[in-house]
Structures are given as C-alpha cells and as structure tokens.
Design an enzyme around this catalytic site. Structure first.
Site, PDB file in Angstrom:
ATOM      1  N   LYS A 171      50.692  21.937 -40.781  1.00  0.00           N
ATOM      2  CA  LYS A 171      51.115  20.557 -40.505  1.00  0.00           C
ATOM      3  C   LYS A 171      52.341  20.537 -39.573  1.00  0.00           C
ATOM      4  CE  LYS A 171      51.769  16.082 -41.013  1.00  0.00           C
ATOM      5  NZ  LYS A 171      50.916  14.971 -40.644  1.00  0.00           N
ATOM      6  N   LYS A 239      62.327  13.556 -40.425  1.00  0.00           N
ATOM      7  CA  LYS A 239      62.248  14.599 -41.467  1.00  0.00           C
ATOM      8  C   LYS A 239      61.344  15.747 -41.011  1.00  0.00           C
ATOM      9  CE  LYS A 239      58.877  13.248 -44.564  1.00  0.00           C
ATOM     10  NZ  LYS A 239      57.690  14.025 -44.288  1.00  0.00           N
TER      11      LYS A 239
HETATM   12  P1  NAP Z   1      55.719   5.518 -47.317  1.00  0.00           P
HETATM   13  O1  NAP Z   1      54.933   4.332 -46.887  1.00  0.00           O
HETATM   14  O2  NAP Z   1      57.199   5.555 -47.182  1.00  0.00           O
HETATM   15  O3  NAP Z   1      55.309   5.785 -48.848  1.00  0.00           O
HETATM   16  C1  NAP Z   1      55.990   6.715 -49.640  1.00  0.00           C
HETATM   17  C2  NAP Z   1      55.528   6.558 -51.080  1.00  0.00           C
HETATM   18  O4  NAP Z   1      56.154   7.540 -51.901  1.00  0.00           O
HETATM   19  C3  NAP Z   1      55.887   5.202 -51.704  1.00  0.00           C
HETATM   20  O5  NAP Z   1      54.870   4.853 -52.591  1.00  0.00           O
HETATM   21  C4  NAP Z   1      57.181   5.525 -52.438  1.00  0.00           C
HETATM   22  O6  NAP Z   1      57.441   4.682 -53.539  1.00  0.00           O
HETATM   23  C5  NAP Z   1      56.899   6.925 -52.940  1.00  0.00           C
HETATM   24  N1  NAP Z   1      58.117   7.699 -53.171  1.00  0.00           N
HETATM   25  C6  NAP Z   1      58.983   8.164 -52.226  1.00  0.00           C
HETATM   26  N2  NAP Z   1      59.985   8.843 -52.810  1.00  0.00           N
HETATM   27  C7  NAP Z   1      59.743   8.809 -54.145  1.00  0.00           C
HETATM   28  C8  NAP Z   1      60.417   9.334 -55.272  1.00  0.00           C
HETATM   29  N3  NAP Z   1      61.557  10.037 -55.141  1.00  0.00           N
HETATM   30  N4  NAP Z   1      59.905   9.111 -56.504  1.00  0.00           N
HETATM   31  C9  NAP Z   1      58.769   8.393 -56.658  1.00  0.00           C
HETATM   32  N5  NAP Z   1      58.071   7.867 -55.618  1.00  0.00           N
HETATM   33  C10 NAP Z   1      58.561   8.084 -54.384  1.00  0.00           C
HETATM   34  O7  NAP Z   1      55.232   6.824 -46.564  1.00  0.00           O
HETATM   35  P2  NAP Z   1      53.806   7.239 -45.980  1.00  0.00           P
HETATM   36  O8  NAP Z   1      53.750   6.866 -44.552  1.00  0.00           O
HETATM   37  O9  NAP Z   1      52.741   6.833 -46.912  1.00  0.00           O
HETATM   38  O10 NAP Z   1      53.979   8.836 -45.998  1.00  0.00           O
HETATM   39  C11 NAP Z   1      53.955   9.575 -47.208  1.00  0.00           C
HETATM   40  C12 NAP Z   1      54.002  11.068 -46.861  1.00  0.00           C
HETATM   41  O11 NAP Z   1      52.879  11.395 -46.023  1.00  0.00           O
HETATM   42  C13 NAP Z   1      55.241  11.518 -46.089  1.00  0.00           C
HETATM   43  O12 NAP Z   1      55.583  12.820 -46.469  1.00  0.00           O
HETATM   44  C14 NAP Z   1      54.777  11.464 -44.645  1.00  0.00           C
HETATM   45  O13 NAP Z   1      55.529  12.312 -43.809  1.00  0.00           O
HETATM   46  C15 NAP Z   1      53.343  11.916 -44.786  1.00  0.00           C
HETATM   47  N6  NAP Z   1      52.418  11.455 -43.725  1.00  0.00           N
HETATM   48  C16 NAP Z   1      52.466  10.165 -43.252  1.00  0.00           C
HETATM   49  C17 NAP Z   1      51.580   9.772 -42.247  1.00  0.00           C
HETATM   50  C18 NAP Z   1      51.584   8.374 -41.667  1.00  0.00           C
HETATM   51  O14 NAP Z   1      50.989   8.180 -40.580  1.00  0.00           O
HETATM   52  N7  NAP Z   1      52.192   7.381 -42.295  1.00  0.00           N
HETATM   53  C19 NAP Z   1      50.647  10.679 -41.752  1.00  0.00           C
HETATM   54  C20 NAP Z   1      50.603  11.958 -42.267  1.00  0.00           C
HETATM   55  C21 NAP Z   1      51.494  12.330 -43.250  1.00  0.00           C
HETATM   56  P3  NAP Z   1      58.107   3.208 -53.336  1.00  0.00           P
HETATM   57  O15 NAP Z   1      56.961   2.293 -53.129  1.00  0.00           O
HETATM   58  O16 NAP Z   1      58.837   2.956 -54.598  1.00  0.00           O
HETATM   59  O17 NAP Z   1      59.032   3.311 -52.142  1.00  0.00           O
END
Ligand code: NAP
Length: 297
Positions: A171, A239
């Site tokens: 990744k 990050k």
């Molecule tokens: P996001 O919308 O910020 O969602 C993050 C989720 O994780 C939310 O549900 C959040 O809860 C929860 N969370 C974060 N910290 C937490 C903690 N300490 N304890 C409990 N729950 C926690 O992010 P996302 O875009 O879905 O991305 C999630 C992951 O996938 C990241 O590592 C990102 O780098 C990776 N990713 C993202 C993409 C993309 O295009 N978006 C693509 C590939 C990979 P709350 O609702 O309470 O905030």
C-alpha cells in the site's frame, strides 16, 4: 457463513460494511460516533457498543479506522477487540498504517491464538461503494484463503502479497504512485490555466491518451469544478506520505518526488484543511503560479 464484525464506518468503512450485508454475511458493527451506524442497522446489522463486544459476536473482525494509534486502540486497547476475542478468530485490518505497527498488533493477537491479516485497500470511496476495491493482503496463506469470500464482497482485485505487513508495504508503494500522479495532474492543470486553455477541453482531449489514470478521471474533474469535498482526506494523505518517508529512511532509499509532494501538503497542515479532499493539493500549486485551475464559466 462466517459471522463478520466491522469497526470504523467512515467514508470507506460504511459502504464496505453495507456490501458485506448485501452479500449476506451476518454482521455486527461498531462506530465511535454512534449516529453513523443507522444505515447498517437498517440493513440488518447488529450494533455493538465497543470493539470488544464486536469481537465476542464475530468469527472474522474487520477494522478500518485512521492512523496507527487508532488501530492499536480498537484492536489491542482497553476496550479493544483483544478483550473480547477467542482462539481461532481472524482480525483483518484494512486501514493504511505502517507495516511495523501491523506486526506489533499481530504479535499481541497471536499470543491469544488469534490470526491477523493486513489488507489495505485502493480504489477510493467510489470503489468502496461499488465493491470493486483492490485489496492487498499480508498474512498466512490458509488464513487468506479462509477470508477470501469476505474480501470478494468488498473488492475485485484481491492479491495475497506475502507475510504479515506485506499488504501495508504494498500500500505504501501504491501511495507513492498515487501522490505523484496527483501532482502530475495538478501541474498539467496549472499549465493549462496559465496558458489560457479551457481545462475541461484539456481533460477531454488527454483523458483517452497516454496521460490517462484513475486520478485524471476522478480527481481532475473535481478540481476544475471546485469540488474539494473529501473522498480521501488531507489528514490521511499526509499520514500515508509520512509513513512512506519514514519507511524509505529506514531502508536508506531516496524518494525525492514523494518528499516534494509531502512538502507541498505541508502548506495544508492547518487544522482547517485536514478533513477536505486531497485534491486540494492544487491549492499549493495555485499559490505558486498565481492562477486558479477551474472550469471556464
Ligand atoms: P474516515 O472517513 O476518517 O473514517 C475513519 C473511521 O474510523 C470513522 O468511522 C472513525 O470514527 C473511526 N475511527 C478513527 N479513529 C478511531 C479511534 N481511535 N477509535 C475508534 N474509531 C476510530 O476515513 P476513511 O477515508 O474511511 O479512511 C479509513 C482508513 O482507510 C484510513 O486509514 C485511510 O488512510 C484508509 N483509506 C482511505 C481511502 C479513501 O479514499 N478514503 C482509500 C484507501 C484507504 P468516527 O466516526 O467516530 O470519527
């Protein structure tokens, strides 16, 4: 069918979990902010009040949260998966975090006879909704085989890349290529704007040629339409670039292009920019060029 647990219903997690329900998996979900579980509940998922409770109700537990400390909190923290787990379960982390953190978490789970796979994804919010994600998986081959039906409910291109941590290593390579492709797309748009070309026509003309990419098709149109809503947030992009550069430093390898993109993202280091889309990289270049790369009205 295996009972699946799902922790983290953010931009990626919510549609991925919905696809698991759609495929018929019995599902128990947890989200830190409770309001975000409504759609899953309506789709027939059980809602748990902690990651430990998710573990107690599941055979395979998926996490997709934020950064390394978040993954450690939900898996090996005081309310984490590890508090509710039992031998024979599998934990799959699909967040993007450094490989060394995965290995640390996997070792803690192994002490409880629980297997772990690291399975980060690529394909963005659109891929998560469509169930067409690329999934790069690290861990033991038999555990990968066991979890394939679960991966197939969320993705299309599913590759077992090696031992635990190899998924995250892969990744990081993906993130290098995506970040530099985004920079390239932004520079092309800046040049077009400075030359007085219509960016929409430019994208139409070059989008079918050698410059074509996911970024050019998905992110460049957002830029010229002034859409900076997040598919992938700046905080996650920063990050990932940090993790790439730390890993490169450990390996003694020079990645000058990635370093440059990271420096440009540092112009978006203020709190106010953290939850906007990573396509806002264009702003850094717009400031340098004194021009805005937007659609001709
Ligand atoms: P996001 O919308 O910020 O969602 C993050 C989720 O994780 C939310 O549900 C959040 O809860 C929860 N969370 C974060 N910290 C937490 C903690 N300490 N304890 C409990 N729950 C926690 O992010 P996302 O875009 O879905 O991305 C999630 C992951 O996938 C990241 O590592 C990102 O780098 C990776 N990713 C993202 C993409 C993309 O295009 N978006 C693509 C590939 C990979 P709350 O609702 O309470 O905030």
């Amino acid at each position: 069918m295996e009972k699946v647990g799902f922790i983290g219903l953010g931009i990626m997690g919510k549609p991925m979990a919905l696809n698991l329900r759609q495929a018929g998996f019995p599902l128990t979900v947890y989200n830190r902010t409770p309001g975000k579980t409504k759609e899953l509940e309506a789709a027939g998922a059980q809602v748990a009040s902690s990651p430990a409770e998710v573990a107690a109700a599941s055979d395979i537990i998926i996490t997709i949260v934020g950064d390394a400390p978040d993954v450690k909190e939900v898996i090996i923290g005081s309310q984490g998966v590890i508090q509710g787990c039992r031998p024979g379960q599998v934990v799959i982390d699909m967040s993007t975090i450094p490989p060394h953190t995965v290995r640390e978490v996997a070792a803690a789970l192994a002490a409880k006879k629980v297997d772990m796979l690291d399975a980060p994804v690529s394909g963005g919010e659109g891929g998560a909704i469509a169930g067409t994600l690329s999934i790069m998986v690290g861990g033991k081959a038999p555990v990968f085989e066991r979890c394939l039906p679960v991966f197939r409910a969320m993705g299309k291109n599913i590759v077992h890349v090696g031992d635990i941590g190899a998924g995250q290593g892969t990744k990081l390579c993906n993130q290098v290529i995506c970040a530099l492709t985004l920079l390239a797309a932004c520079e092309g748009l800046i040049l077009a704007a400075k030359a007085g070309l219509d960016p929409e026509k430019v994208l139409e003309a070059i989008g079918g040629g050698a410059a074509q990419s996911w970024t050019l098709s998905n992110q460049a149109p957002k830029i010229i339409n002034g859409d900076f809503s997040p598919g992938f947030m700046v905080k996650h992009q920063r990050k990932d670039l940090r993790a790439v550069l730390e890993t490169a430093a450990q390996l003694g390898v020079s990645l000058p292009g990635t370093g440059l993109v990271y420096q440009l993202y540092n112009t978006l280091a203020d709190e106010q920019y953290q939850e906007i889309g990573n396509q806002s990289l264009i702003w850094a270049l717009e400031r340098l060029a004194g021009v805005e790369a937007r659609r001709v009205k």
